[in-house]
Design an enzyme around this catalytic site. Structure first.
Site, PDB file in Angstrom:
ATOM      1  N   ASP A  77       0.824  -1.220   0.000  1.00 53.12           N
ATOM      2  CA  ASP A  77       0.000   0.000   0.000  1.00 53.12           C
ATOM      3  C   ASP A  77       0.853   1.262   0.000  1.00 53.12           C
ATOM      4  O   ASP A  77       1.991   1.257   0.460  1.00 53.12           O
ATOM      5  CB  ASP A  77      -0.918   0.014   1.238  1.00 53.12           C
ATOM      6  CG  ASP A  77      -0.102   0.034   2.521  1.00 53.12           C
ATOM      7  OD1 ASP A  77      -0.326   0.912   3.358  1.00 53.12           O
ATOM      8  OD2 ASP A  77       0.802  -0.821   2.633  1.00 53.12           O
ATOM      9  N   GLU A  78       0.280   2.321  -0.560  1.00 54.49           N
ATOM     10  CA  GLU A  78       0.817   3.685  -0.458  1.00 54.49           C
ATOM     11  C   GLU A  78       2.308   3.758  -0.807  1.00 54.49           C
ATOM     12  O   GLU A  78       3.083   4.409  -0.118  1.00 54.49           O
ATOM     13  CB  GLU A  78       0.559   4.235   0.958  1.00 54.49           C
ATOM     14  CG  GLU A  78      -0.937   4.329   1.257  1.00 54.49           C
ATOM     15  CD  GLU A  78      -1.223   4.864   2.646  1.00 54.49           C
ATOM     16  OE1 GLU A  78      -0.507   4.484   3.593  1.00 54.49           O
ATOM     17  OE2 GLU A  78      -2.172   5.662   2.783  1.00 54.49           O
ATOM     18  N   SER A  79       2.672   3.093  -1.906  1.00 57.99           N
ATOM     19  CA  SER A  79       4.081   3.165  -2.347  1.00 57.99           C
ATOM     20  C   SER A  79       4.242   4.373  -3.247  1.00 57.99           C
ATOM     21  O   SER A  79       4.508   4.263  -4.449  1.00 57.99           O
ATOM     22  CB  SER A  79       4.463   1.862  -3.069  1.00 57.99           C
ATOM     23  OG  SER A  79       4.281   0.768  -2.192  1.00 57.99           O
TER      24      SER A  79
END
Ligand code: IFG
Length: 540
Positions: free
Chosen positions: A345-347
């Site tokens: 997530d949220e890379s």
């Protein structure tokens, strides 16, 4: 003169005592459950039939294991029997014996029978038959027996949950319950990276999941602020990466022995532990522990804030994949379930053209260690392996990309089940970027219809995450988790056609004495008719 003295022959005493006894008995008669249909059970069972009497648990009651036809796991039944005996002892004071053989002839016993299949053919199903002279619980697997025990537990008075001897009687309404879960995966996530929670607190969280028939604990073990699991081949991950947490506190980590203790505790409750090592983003704790994981070979500073999306593994360095292989190799040997969560997530600082091959390769690494992958919904932008599961939290379009590749979805819509969301704008803990989530809002939704394109056949189950940016102690965990977690458990267990808020809120309100008996610091939401007197389901 023979004065009449009130202290003469005291003939009046028995009269006074019997009048007093009559009035005392009229004030608070012990609750004798007679109507199984009025019992406030969560999750609501699939089928309940009452026959209007009650069974009494006494100090003569034994737990007797009946040999089901060719049950594969006889010791499983004994393990559940011992768990039940342990549940009953503190409040009743009864030393309930567990007998590994016996006939159904003796009255007053609880019989556990493990068969090699259940009538429903669904794992974790059970049938609970409560008669005046005995209770019989049958299941096709030990997990089913264990789930049935949780129902039996809720049919006893709430004082059963106390850990000191309580006044009986210990009566259970008679009838039949046949039950099975709507979804195979029903979980809770605990983020131990933002704030570290010690083993005892994690065990308590496991107890809460078990009470409501949940079967998965997803532990978010690493993030920007902390690395929480000992990896013997990369020791700095915990000596440095585990040394702090949000706010700059002392952080902490689980040795592999402690982690195995958590896994065993969960396994004894038929709960699988799913470890998450989030990557390629949310990796600052690792990047602050080993310089070579960074593209510039520079050690990062430890981070104690709550920003997200600023970190990434160096996806084009071979040492990163060696690192991941070592980490997942050690983790795979510590867990009791088939899944490893790779995050994803949220890379925000990993270019998509780097992210995709990274996720593809990490899936292969997990598979090489005999495990299957779960990842946050962003991983659906990569090429998913056949058994990879996508955990929907924010982008339904990602979940649908996963479905298009044949992946199953775990439903964790942030706006419904992120337990770190404030109840409303006055809640002293939590965030509200996804929504304010009151108890009703967290319950009134159906995973199979929430998002167009995500239907029941695509859904593996549901999971309620508790992120801990603002939560650092068990009391605060309980305040955010209760009373919303039981609702998520019911969504995972009870068919949507059997669920409605008008009924559920009454059953939830009747849990009050149970929460109090367990010392749970729950949020007393105004949406719920919390009820002291009613330990059974108020007549609708
Ligand atoms: N999103 C982040 C979490 C956490 C959360 C807090 C996911 C998958 C916001 N990622 O949820 O790390 O910061 O509500």
């Amino acid at each position: 003169m023979n004065k009449f003295s009130i202290f003469g022959k005291m003939h009046w005493l028995p009269v006074v005592v019997s009048i007093l006894a009559f009035f005392i008995s009229c004030t608070e008669p012990p609750h004798t459950p007679k109507d199984l249909l009025k019992e406030a059970l969560i999750p609501q069972p699939v089928f309940v039939e009452a026959d209007g009497s009650s069974f009494s648990l006494t100090d003569k009651t034994a737990i007797v294991l009946l040999n089901g036809e060719s049950s594969e796991d006889p010791e499983g039944a004994e393990k559940v029997g011992r768990y039940l005996a342990g549940l009953l002892k503190p409040a009743t004071g009864f030393d309930v014996q567990v007998r590994t053989s016996g006939s159904e002839s003796d009255d007053g016993n609880i019989y556990l029978q493990l068969n090699d299949s259940s009538p429903s053919g669904i794992a974790e199903s059970y049938e609970l038959s409560i008669m005046e002279n005995r209770v019989k619980l049958t299941a096709g697997d030990p997990a089913g027996l264990f789930r049935g025990i949780q129902t039996l537990r809720q049919l006893l008075p709430p004082s059963i949950e106390k850990n000191t001897p309580q006044q009986g009687p210990w009566e259970i309404a008679t009838g039949t319950i046949r039950d099975s879960p709507a979804y195979p995966y029903r979980g809770g996530m605990l983020d131990v990276a933002r704030h570290f929670f010690k083993v005892e607190d994690v065990k308590k969280y496991i107890d809460y999941l078990a009470m409501y028939k949940m079967n998965a604990l997803h532990l978010h073990l690493s993030d920007d602020q902390g690395w929480r699991i000992e990896i013997k081949s990369w020791p700095e991950l915990t000596t440095r990466g585990g040394s702090t947490e949000v706010g700059g506190g002392e952080g902490g980590f689980y040795t592999q022995e402690e982690f195995k203790e958590i896994v065993q505790y969960a396994d004894d409750r038929y709960i699988m532990v799913i470890p998450e090592i989030d990557m390629p983003g949310h990796t600052n704790a690792a990047l602050a522990s080993y310089a070579e994981l960074n593209c510039d070979d520079k050690l990062r500073e430890l981070y104690t804030g709550i920003e997200v999306g600023f970190s990434t593994f160096c996806t084009d360095k071979e040492v990163v994949y060696k690192f991941i292989d070592d980490v997942f190799g050690e983790l795979a040997g510590l867990i009791n379930g088939p899944y490893i969560h790779i995050g994803g997530d949220e890379s925000h600082v990993t270019a998509l053209e780097d992210y995709i091959p990274f996720v593809n390769r990490v899936q292969e690494i997990v598979k090489s260690h005999g495990k299957q992958v779960i990842g946050w919904d962003e991983i659906a932008n990569a090429t998913l392996l056949p058994n990879t599961k996508v955990q929907y939290w924010a982008e339904a379009e990602n979940a649908k990309k996963g479905i298009a590749q044949g992946a199953e979805v775990i439903m964790s819509p942030a706006r419904k089940v992120y337990l770190d969301m404030q109840y409303d704008s006055t809640t002293r803990l939590g965030l509200h970027w996804a929504a304010y989530i009151e108890v009703d809002s967290s319950y009134i939704w159906d995973p199979a219809t929430l998002e167009n394109g995500i239907e029941k056949q695509h859904i593996f189950g549901v999971e309620a995450p508790l992120w801990t940016e603002t939560i650092d102690k068990l009391d605060d965990l309980e305040y955010m988790v209760f009373p919303r977690l039981p609702g998520v458990a019911e969504i995972g267990w009870t068919p949507a056609s059997e669920r409605n808020w008008a009924d559920y809120r009454l059953r939830l309100g009747a849990q009050k004495k149970r929460f109090e008996a367990l010392g749970i610091d729950y949020y007393p939401s105004a949406k719920v008719p919390w009820s002291d007197t009613l330990v059974t389901r108020p007549v609708q």
